[in-house]
Design a protein around this motif. Structure first.
Motif, PDB file in Angstrom:
ATOM      1  N   GLY B  43       0.825  -1.191   0.000  1.00 11.99           N
ATOM      2  CA  GLY B  43       0.000   0.000   0.000  1.00 11.99           C
ATOM      3  C   GLY B  43       0.864   1.246   0.000  1.00 11.99           C
ATOM      4  O   GLY B  43       2.043   1.204   0.340  1.00 11.99           O
ATOM      5  N   PRO B  44       0.277   2.390  -0.392  1.00 14.97           N
ATOM      6  CA  PRO B  44       1.028   3.655  -0.339  1.00 14.97           C
ATOM      7  C   PRO B  44       1.417   3.979   1.099  1.00 14.97           C
ATOM      8  O   PRO B  44       0.684   3.673   2.039  1.00 14.97           O
ATOM      9  N   THR B  45       2.560   4.610   1.254  1.00 22.69           N
ATOM     10  CA  THR B  45       2.994   5.071   2.573  1.00 22.69           C
ATOM     11  C   THR B  45       3.247   6.567   2.514  1.00 22.69           C
ATOM     12  O   THR B  45       3.775   7.092   1.523  1.00 22.69           O
ATOM     13  N   PHE B  46       2.877   7.250   3.574  1.00 19.94           N
ATOM     14  CA  PHE B  46       3.023   8.695   3.640  1.00 19.94           C
ATOM     15  C   PHE B  46       4.487   9.090   3.604  1.00 19.94           C
ATOM     16  O   PHE B  46       5.337   8.475   4.265  1.00 19.94           O
ATOM     17  N   LEU B  47       4.793  10.139   2.833  1.00 19.65           N
ATOM     18  CA  LEU B  47       6.170  10.586   2.698  1.00 19.65           C
ATOM     19  C   LEU B  47       6.358  11.972   3.320  1.00 19.65           C
ATOM     20  O   LEU B  47       7.154  12.161   4.227  1.00 19.65           O
ATOM     21  N   ILE B  48       5.616  12.945   2.844  1.00 18.02           N
ATOM     22  CA  ILE B  48       5.779  14.317   3.302  1.00 18.02           C
ATOM     23  C   ILE B  48       4.530  15.103   2.940  1.00 18.02           C
ATOM     24  O   ILE B  48       3.822  14.732   1.994  1.00 18.02           O
ATOM     25  N   SER B  49       4.262  16.156   3.689  1.00 13.88           N
ATOM     26  CA  SER B  49       3.067  16.956   3.416  1.00 13.88           C
ATOM     27  C   SER B  49       3.387  18.437   3.543  1.00 13.88           C
ATOM     28  O   SER B  49       4.448  18.823   4.057  1.00 13.88           O
ATOM     29  N   ILE B  50       2.449  19.252   3.084  1.00 13.35           N
ATOM     30  CA  ILE B  50       2.603  20.703   3.210  1.00 13.35           C
ATOM     31  C   ILE B  50       1.222  21.335   3.296  1.00 13.35           C
ATOM     32  O   ILE B  50       0.304  20.947   2.567  1.00 13.35           O
ATOM     33  N   LYS B  54       2.162  27.387   3.926  1.00 14.27           N
ATOM     34  CA  LYS B  54       3.608  27.334   3.734  1.00 14.27           C
ATOM     35  C   LYS B  54       3.925  27.219   2.255  1.00 14.27           C
ATOM     36  O   LYS B  54       3.070  26.841   1.441  1.00 14.27           O
ATOM     37  N   ASP B  55       5.179  27.503   1.908  1.00 15.12           N
ATOM     38  CA  ASP B  55       5.593  27.269   0.534  1.00 15.12           C
ATOM     39  C   ASP B  55       6.712  26.248   0.434  1.00 15.12           C
ATOM     40  O   ASP B  55       7.135  25.885  -0.666  1.00 15.12           O
ATOM     41  N   LYS B  56       7.161  25.753   1.573  1.00 10.56           N
ATOM     42  CA  LYS B  56       8.237  24.760   1.566  1.00 10.56           C
ATOM     43  C   LYS B  56       8.163  23.941   2.848  1.00 10.56           C
ATOM     44  O   LYS B  56       7.902  24.473   3.936  1.00 10.56           O
ATOM     45  N   ASN B  57       8.410  22.643   2.700  1.00  7.90           N
ATOM     46  CA  ASN B  57       8.550  21.789   3.864  1.00  7.90           C
ATOM     47  C   ASN B  57       9.636  20.768   3.575  1.00  7.90           C
ATOM     48  O   ASN B  57       9.673  20.179   2.492  1.00  7.90           O
ATOM     49  N   GLU B  58      10.504  20.571   4.537  1.00  8.82           N
ATOM     50  CA  GLU B  58      11.677  19.732   4.322  1.00  8.82           C
ATOM     51  C   GLU B  58      11.732  18.629   5.367  1.00  8.82           C
ATOM     52  O   GLU B  58      11.441  18.839   6.550  1.00  8.82           O
ATOM     53  N   ASP B  59      12.106  17.435   4.920  1.00  8.30           N
ATOM     54  CA  ASP B  59      12.269  16.319   5.829  1.00  8.30           C
ATOM     55  C   ASP B  59      13.398  15.452   5.306  1.00  8.30           C
ATOM     56  O   ASP B  59      13.210  14.623   4.416  1.00  8.30           O
ATOM     57  N   GLY B  60      14.595  15.682   5.832  1.00  5.87           N
ATOM     58  CA  GLY B  60      15.756  14.922   5.387  1.00  5.87           C
ATOM     59  C   GLY B  60      16.061  15.178   3.923  1.00  5.87           C
ATOM     60  O   GLY B  60      16.246  16.329   3.505  1.00  5.87           O
ATOM     61  N   ARG B  61      16.072  14.119   3.133  1.00  8.90           N
ATOM     62  CA  ARG B  61      16.382  14.259   1.698  1.00  8.90           C
ATOM     63  C   ARG B  61      15.195  14.740   0.872  1.00  8.90           C
ATOM     64  O   ARG B  61      15.330  14.990  -0.326  1.00  8.90           O
ATOM     65  N   PHE B  62      14.047  14.853   1.500  1.00 11.27           N
ATOM     66  CA  PHE B  62      12.813  15.172   0.780  1.00 11.27           C
ATOM     67  C   PHE B  62      12.352  16.596   1.094  1.00 11.27           C
ATOM     68  O   PHE B  62      12.285  16.982   2.264  1.00 11.27           O
ATOM     69  N   THR B  63      12.058  17.355   0.051  1.00 11.37           N
ATOM     70  CA  THR B  63      11.530  18.705   0.201  1.00 11.37           C
ATOM     71  C   THR B  63      10.344  18.867  -0.731  1.00 11.37           C
ATOM     72  O   THR B  63      10.423  18.485  -1.907  1.00 11.37           O
ATOM     73  N   VAL B  64       9.260  19.416  -0.205  1.00  8.02           N
ATOM     74  CA  VAL B  64       8.112  19.723  -1.043  1.00  8.02           C
ATOM     75  C   VAL B  64       7.977  21.233  -1.132  1.00  8.02           C
ATOM     76  O   VAL B  64       8.089  21.942  -0.136  1.00  8.02           O
ATOM     77  N   PHE B  65       7.750  21.706  -2.353  1.00  6.31           N
ATOM     78  CA  PHE B  65       7.554  23.125  -2.628  1.00  6.31           C
ATOM     79  C   PHE B  65       6.128  23.338  -3.124  1.00  6.31           C
ATOM     80  O   PHE B  65       5.647  22.567  -3.942  1.00  6.31           O
ATOM     81  N   LEU B  66       5.503  24.398  -2.642  1.00  6.02           N
ATOM     82  CA  LEU B  66       4.139  24.708  -3.060  1.00  6.02           C
ATOM     83  C   LEU B  66       4.089  26.112  -3.641  1.00  6.02           C
ATOM     84  O   LEU B  66       4.510  27.068  -2.996  1.00  6.02           O
ATOM     85  N   ASN B  67       3.559  26.224  -4.849  1.00  3.33           N
ATOM     86  CA  ASN B  67       3.339  27.511  -5.497  1.00  3.33           C
ATOM     87  C   ASN B  67       1.833  27.660  -5.700  1.00  3.33           C
ATOM     88  O   ASN B  67       1.266  27.140  -6.656  1.00  3.33           O
ATOM     89  N   LEU B  75       8.087  17.736  -5.585  1.00  5.54           N
ATOM     90  CA  LEU B  75       8.832  16.965  -4.582  1.00  5.54           C
ATOM     91  C   LEU B  75      10.263  16.834  -5.083  1.00  5.54           C
ATOM     92  O   LEU B  75      10.477  16.361  -6.200  1.00  5.54           O
ATOM     93  N   HIS B  76      11.203  17.272  -4.249  1.00  4.77           N
ATOM     94  CA  HIS B  76      12.615  17.154  -4.580  1.00  4.77           C
ATOM     95  C   HIS B  76      13.243  16.091  -3.677  1.00  4.77           C
ATOM     96  O   HIS B  76      13.041  16.120  -2.442  1.00  4.77           O
ATOM     97  N   ILE B  77      14.002  15.208  -4.282  1.00  2.00           N
ATOM     98  CA  ILE B  77      14.714  14.174  -3.528  1.00  2.00           C
ATOM     99  C   ILE B  77      16.202  14.360  -3.818  1.00  2.00           C
ATOM    100  O   ILE B  77      16.635  14.240  -4.973  1.00  2.00           O
ATOM    101  N   VAL B  78      16.947  14.684  -2.766  1.00  6.95           N
ATOM    102  CA  VAL B  78      18.376  14.933  -2.939  1.00  6.95           C
ATOM    103  C   VAL B  78      19.166  14.338  -1.771  1.00  6.95           C
ATOM    104  O   VAL B  78      18.878  14.704  -0.616  1.00  6.95           O
ATOM    105  N   PRO B  79      20.164  13.491  -1.991  1.00  5.10           N
ATOM    106  CA  PRO B  79      20.447  12.854  -3.271  1.00  5.10           C
ATOM    107  C   PRO B  79      19.526  11.650  -3.480  1.00  5.10           C
ATOM    108  O   PRO B  79      19.075  11.026  -2.520  1.00  5.10           O
ATOM    109  N   SER B  80      19.269  11.307  -4.706  1.00  2.24           N
ATOM    110  CA  SER B  80      18.427  10.149  -5.002  1.00  2.24           C
ATOM    111  C   SER B  80      19.198   8.861  -4.731  1.00  2.24           C
ATOM    112  O   SER B  80      20.407   8.778  -4.982  1.00  2.24           O
ATOM    113  N   GLN B  81      18.467   7.867  -4.219  1.00  5.37           N
ATOM    114  CA  GLN B  81      19.063   6.569  -3.893  1.00  5.37           C
ATOM    115  C   GLN B  81      18.262   5.468  -4.586  1.00  5.37           C
ATOM    116  O   GLN B  81      17.056   5.633  -4.841  1.00  5.37           O
ATOM    117  N   PRO B  82      18.893   4.333  -4.856  1.00  7.35           N
ATOM    118  CA  PRO B  82      18.163   3.235  -5.523  1.00  7.35           C
ATOM    119  C   PRO B  82      16.889   2.834  -4.787  1.00  7.35           C
ATOM    120  O   PRO B  82      15.885   2.481  -5.410  1.00  7.35           O
TER     121      PRO B  82
END
Lengths: 115, 114
Positions: B43-50, B54-67, B75-82
């Motif tokens: 099943g889907p699992t929650f990753l991040i919300s905003i 707000k216009d930005k929320n960050e959690d470790g390697r994951f950042t969500v931007f809202l315009n 959703l930005h993932i940095v750095p990406s992993q396998p």
């Protein structure tokens, strides 16, 4: 902590047959939901419940029924299975709104084929 | 009418690089946005919300931007992993009293290559 448990994982039905998809959660969540996911599509809400004894229709309720007699269980009933109901079904639950309650917890899904 | 749109069905990114997943919405009443991650046969699992305040929320390697003016989030993932290889769903919810009835996008399949 089992979370949200769905059974069965897979099922093949013949047209016109009936079945119940089971969903139970052990997190004492008030809110429970049934979604379906068709290939290449997003999840569509079938039915939801805000507490025991209270259910309401979602976006695609036709052909389905639900009941919520306890906080833990939220079964989904298909009365006359049709090929259009071939899909993956997900049950989800969450706690109070406004306290992160938007973060649904999903079961692992039931893959249903109607032939 | 698809109120939440993910126009890229798939994305391939090299390990270590940035992954950017996009989502557009049409309903101006949406005020809370989430990203879910889904592995095959799970099943889907929650990753991040905003929240819309707000216009930005960050959690470790994951950042969500809202315009909000563009009705667009990413959703930005940095750095990406396998292990990030999965299908990512964008979801949105309107104001209070809606019992968390989320509207989901169609998903973007992310493949992180070595």
């Amino acid at each position: 902590n089992a979370g949200v448990t769905q059974t069965p994982k897979f099922r093949i039905l013949k047209i016109g047959q009936s079945m119940t998809l089971q969903c139970t959660q052990d997190m004492n969540h008030n809110y429970m939901y049934w979604y379906r996911q068709d290939p290449g599509m997003g999840l569509k809400l079938i039915y939801y419940s805000v507490g025991a004894g209270i259910t309401d229709k979602g976006e695609v309720p036709n052909g389905y029924n639900v009941s919520r007699s306890t906080t833990e269980d939220f079964p989904l009933r298909l009365e006359l299975a049709a090929p259009s109901q071939t899909s993956v079904y997900f049950c989800a639950s969450t706690y109070a709104l406004g306290q992160g309650g938007e973060k649904l917890f999903f079961g692992s899904g039931t893959q249903l084929s109607v032939l | 009418d698809q109120q939440v749109k993910q126009n890229s069905p798939s994305l391939s990114v090299q390990e270590g690089r940035i992954s950017i997943l996009n989502c557009d919405y049409t309903n101006s009443m949406f005020d809370y946005f989430l990203w879910y991650k889904k592995y095959p046969a799970e099943g889907p699992t929650f990753l991040i919300s905003i929240s819309s305040i707000k216009d930005k929320n960050e959690d470790g390697r994951f950042t969500v931007f809202l315009n909000k003016s563009a009705k667009h989030l990413s959703l930005h993932i940095v750095p990406s992993q396998p292990g990030d290889s999965a299908v990512y769903f964008c979801a949105a919810r309107p104001g209070t009293g809606t019992a968390s009835k989320l509207t989901f996008g169609t998903g973007t399949r992310l493949q992180v290559t070595l």
